[in-house]
Write an enzyme that holds these catalytic residues in place. Structure first.
Site, PDB file in Angstrom:
ATOM      1  N   CYS A 156       0.834  -1.208   0.000  1.00 26.80           N
ATOM      2  CA  CYS A 156       0.000   0.000   0.000  1.00 26.80           C
ATOM      3  C   CYS A 156       0.863   1.251   0.000  1.00 26.80           C
ATOM      4  O   CYS A 156       1.403   1.645   1.036  1.00 26.80           O
ATOM      5  CB  CYS A 156      -0.927  -0.038   1.217  1.00 26.80           C
ATOM      6  N   CYS A 213      -0.430   4.081   2.193  1.00 23.28           N
ATOM      7  CA  CYS A 213      -0.201   3.849   3.626  1.00 23.28           C
ATOM      8  C   CYS A 213       1.264   4.065   3.988  1.00 23.28           C
ATOM      9  O   CYS A 213       1.579   4.677   5.008  1.00 23.28           O
ATOM     10  CB  CYS A 213      -0.561   2.411   4.011  1.00 23.28           C
ATOM     11  N   ASP A 214       2.174   3.549   3.177  1.00 20.97           N
ATOM     12  CA  ASP A 214       3.566   3.451   3.610  1.00 20.97           C
ATOM     13  C   ASP A 214       4.557   4.278   2.793  1.00 20.97           C
ATOM     14  O   ASP A 214       5.724   4.375   3.173  1.00 20.97           O
ATOM     15  CB  ASP A 214       3.998   1.971   3.581  1.00 20.97           C
TER      16      ASP A 214
HETATM   17  C1  LIG Z   1       0.301  -4.217   5.340  1.00 23.25           C
HETATM   18  C2  LIG Z   1      -0.833  -3.234   5.294  1.00 23.25           C
HETATM   19  C3  LIG Z   1      -0.668  -1.954   5.796  1.00 23.25           C
HETATM   20  C4  LIG Z   1      -1.712  -1.052   5.759  1.00 23.25           C
HETATM   21  N1  LIG Z   1      -1.515   0.194   6.284  1.00 23.25           N
HETATM   22  C5  LIG Z   1      -2.552   1.057   6.299  1.00 23.25           C
HETATM   23  C6  LIG Z   1      -2.382   2.361   6.873  1.00 23.25           C
HETATM   24  O1  LIG Z   1      -1.292   2.723   7.329  1.00 23.25           O
HETATM   25  N2  LIG Z   1      -3.458   3.184   6.869  1.00 23.25           N
HETATM   26  C7  LIG Z   1      -4.665   2.826   6.349  1.00 23.25           C
HETATM   27  O2  LIG Z   1      -5.619   3.604   6.402  1.00 23.25           O
HETATM   28  N3  LIG Z   1      -4.857   1.609   5.800  1.00 23.25           N
HETATM   29  C8  LIG Z   1      -3.835   0.722   5.758  1.00 23.25           C
HETATM   30  N4  LIG Z   1      -4.001  -0.496   5.182  1.00 23.25           N
HETATM   31  C9  LIG Z   1      -5.306  -0.808   4.579  1.00 23.25           C
HETATM   32  C10 LIG Z   1      -6.309  -1.164   5.695  1.00 23.25           C
HETATM   33  O3  LIG Z   1      -5.719  -2.143   6.519  1.00 23.25           O
HETATM   34  C11 LIG Z   1      -7.608  -1.675   5.096  1.00 23.25           C
HETATM   35  O4  LIG Z   1      -8.139  -0.724   4.197  1.00 23.25           O
HETATM   36  C12 LIG Z   1      -8.631  -1.926   6.207  1.00 23.25           C
HETATM   37  O5  LIG Z   1      -8.111  -2.804   7.169  1.00 23.25           O
HETATM   38  C13 LIG Z   1      -9.926  -2.512   5.639  1.00 23.25           C
HETATM   39  O6  LIG Z   1     -10.777  -2.755   6.701  1.00 23.25           O
HETATM   40  P1  LIG Z   1     -11.959  -3.800   6.637  1.00 23.25           P
HETATM   41  O7  LIG Z   1     -12.597  -3.748   7.973  1.00 23.25           O
HETATM   42  O8  LIG Z   1     -12.768  -3.584   5.440  1.00 23.25           O
HETATM   43  O9  LIG Z   1     -11.287  -5.226   6.405  1.00 23.25           O
HETATM   44  P2  LIG Z   1     -10.044  -5.999   7.011  1.00 23.25           P
HETATM   45  O10 LIG Z   1      -9.163  -5.157   7.832  1.00 23.25           O
HETATM   46  O11 LIG Z   1      -9.467  -6.712   5.837  1.00 23.25           O
HETATM   47  O12 LIG Z   1     -10.732  -7.058   7.976  1.00 23.25           O
HETATM   48  C14 LIG Z   1     -11.493  -8.109   7.469  1.00 23.25           C
HETATM   49  C15 LIG Z   1     -11.979  -8.956   8.623  1.00 23.25           C
HETATM   50  O13 LIG Z   1     -12.916  -9.904   8.139  1.00 23.25           O
HETATM   51  C16 LIG Z   1     -12.645 -11.165   8.691  1.00 23.25           C
HETATM   52  N5  LIG Z   1     -13.177 -12.158   7.757  1.00 23.25           N
HETATM   53  C17 LIG Z   1     -12.884 -12.351   6.454  1.00 23.25           C
HETATM   54  N6  LIG Z   1     -13.611 -13.358   5.945  1.00 23.25           N
HETATM   55  C18 LIG Z   1     -14.394 -13.825   6.960  1.00 23.25           C
HETATM   56  C19 LIG Z   1     -15.338 -14.875   7.089  1.00 23.25           C
HETATM   57  N7  LIG Z   1     -15.663 -15.681   6.056  1.00 23.25           N
HETATM   58  N8  LIG Z   1     -15.932 -15.071   8.304  1.00 23.25           N
HETATM   59  C20 LIG Z   1     -15.628 -14.279   9.352  1.00 23.25           C
HETATM   60  N9  LIG Z   1     -14.754 -13.270   9.293  1.00 23.25           N
HETATM   61  C21 LIG Z   1     -14.117 -13.053   8.110  1.00 23.25           C
HETATM   62  C22 LIG Z   1     -11.148 -11.207   8.885  1.00 23.25           C
HETATM   63  O14 LIG Z   1     -10.789 -12.159   9.874  1.00 23.25           O
HETATM   64  C23 LIG Z   1     -10.889  -9.769   9.334  1.00 23.25           C
HETATM   65  O15 LIG Z   1     -11.094  -9.661  10.706  1.00 23.25           O
HETATM   66  C24 LIG Z   1      -2.969  -1.422   5.203  1.00 23.25           C
HETATM   67  C25 LIG Z   1      -3.150  -2.715   4.696  1.00 23.25           C
HETATM   68  C26 LIG Z   1      -2.106  -3.610   4.739  1.00 23.25           C
HETATM   69  C27 LIG Z   1      -2.301  -5.010   4.206  1.00 23.25           C
END
Ligand SMILES: Cc1cc2nc3c(=O)[nH]c(=O)nc-3n(C[C@H](O)[C@H](O)[C@H](O)COP(=O)(O)OP(=O)(O)OC[C@H]3O[C@@H](n4cnc5c(N)ncnc54)[C@H](O)[C@@H]3O)c2cc1C
Length: 317
Positions: free
Chosen positions: A141, A144-145
């Site tokens: 990302c 992000c980084d």
């Molecule tokens: C390495 C990295 C660094 C990042 N750094 C940043 C940053 O500095 N700033 C920023 O704003 N964003 C950052 N991001 C992006 C950010 O993490 C995501 O945009 C954000 O986490 C998305 O949130 P979400 O709740 O949609 O999903 P996610 O964080 O992807 O969470 C998904 C959740 O769903 C659960 N899940 C999935 N499938 C199932 C299922 N079938 N049953 C039950 N549970 C399930 C998983 O266990 C997880 O808990 C980064 C991403 C990565 C990979």
């Protein structure tokens, strides 16, 4: 349906920023939400060290700690946070059926909020994964980084639209960006391609692939190969970005909900509603554009508010 199946008003699937934010709003509206965390409690931010762009943390915050804070806030209002992976759903309605851990448990819900996020795709190199896991300069990302590599030299892998967008974002911050494109052409649109081609500090390396990310605790370089001539060379970079795509975690829902060709759930405009009444979506599971913690949290809030209005309309809340 057997009578011993637990029934809840609001079921939230996923424990990233979207899921926990939906839980905070739903719990404070007395919807008594039950949240299943899935295999990655805390979501994608547990894979990173520093989060510097989430408002409210002037000094930045460690990703896993931030997600512990999210969980605590959701639990403060009595969200029932549980372990479990949703393996199957039946959205025939009006009570939506959700199967957990291959049938270990089944829950029915008046409203369901899908917050299952997306997973970045990685090359699968041992050195890449090791340095990624230790926060050593491997990232998926740029937004992000990228800031951490201001004025430095970095490499990015990928040839699609996202890779071009990330490369041009990095090009504005970094001294030099090496862009490794496996084929002799981009997959990106002509406009996106033009954008990177016009930036003088981006060197496009067609036919190149990464073989190894060098460095013990932090990226010190990348060994690359020209897959046509088989010539190898080392790029002296301090950051390694992988932009080869994301996979939304939407497999259990695809039979019921409209998705785009990449699997992202399609929601109704200006809302968190899906095509099925009582089923809402938030976060990266429906967002291939922004993919940020703050946007995921924002749509988690929208999903809870939409769910609350839906339950009220139906006389269920
Ligand atoms: C390495 C990295 C660094 C990042 N750094 C940043 C940053 O500095 N700033 C920023 O704003 N964003 C950052 N991001 C992006 C950010 O993490 C995501 O945009 C954000 O986490 C998305 O949130 P979400 O709740 O949609 O999903 P996610 O964080 O992807 O969470 C998904 C959740 O769903 C659960 N899940 C999935 N499938 C199932 C299922 N079938 N049953 C039950 N549970 C399930 C998983 O266990 C997880 O808990 C980064 C991403 C990565 C990979």
């Amino acid at each position: 349906m057997s009578e011993d199946i637990e029934h809840v008003k609001c079921l939230i699937i996923g424990s990233g920023p979207a899921g926990y934010t939906a839980a905070i709003y739903a719990a404070r509206a007395d919807m008594q939400p039950v949240l299943y965390q899935g295999l990655q409690p805390g979501g994608q931010l547990t894979e990173t060290t520093d989060v510097d762009n989430y408002p409210g943390y002037p000094e930045g915050i460690n990703g896993p700690q931030m997600m512990i804070d999210f969980q605590k806030q959701a639990e403060r209002f009595d969200t029932d946070v549980r372990s479990g992976w949703i393996t199957e759903v039946d959205f025939t309605g009006p009570k939506h059926k959700v199967v957990i851990d291959d049938g270990q448990k089944t829950v029915t819900a008046d409203s369901v909020i899908i917050s299952t996020g997306a997973s970045a795709k990685w090359l699968g190199l041992e050195s890449e994964i090791r340095l990624r896991d230790m926060g050593g300069g491997v990232s998926a990302c740029a937004v992000c980084d990228g800031f951490f590599y201001k004025g430095q030299e970095v490499a990015i892998v990928g040839g699609g639209d996202t890779a071009c967008e990330e490369a041009s974002y990095l090009g504005k911050l970094c001294k030099k960006v090496y862009m490794l494109v496996r084929r002799d052409e981009f997959r990106a649109s002509a406009a996106m391609q033009k954008r990177v081609e016009e930036m003088e500090n981006i060197e496009i390396m067609y036919h190149h692939e990464a073989l190894e990310v060098l460095g013990e605790n932090a990226v010190e370089g990348v060994r690359v190969i020209n897959n046509k001539t088989k010539e190898e060379r080392t790029l002296n970079v301090t950051g390694f970005f992988v932009a080869i795509g994301h996979k939304p975690n939407t497999d259990p829902f695809k039979k019921w909900l409209k998705t785009d060709n990449q699997g992202y759930i399609i929601k109704k405009p200006d809302s968190a509603k899906t095509d099925i009444e009582g089923v809402f979506v938030s976060g990266d599971a429906a967002d291939k554009v922004y993919r940020q913690a703050v946007t995921a949290a924002g749509t988690g809030c929208m999903a809870a508010l939409d769910a609350e209005r839906y339950l009220a309309e139906k006389g269920l809340h």
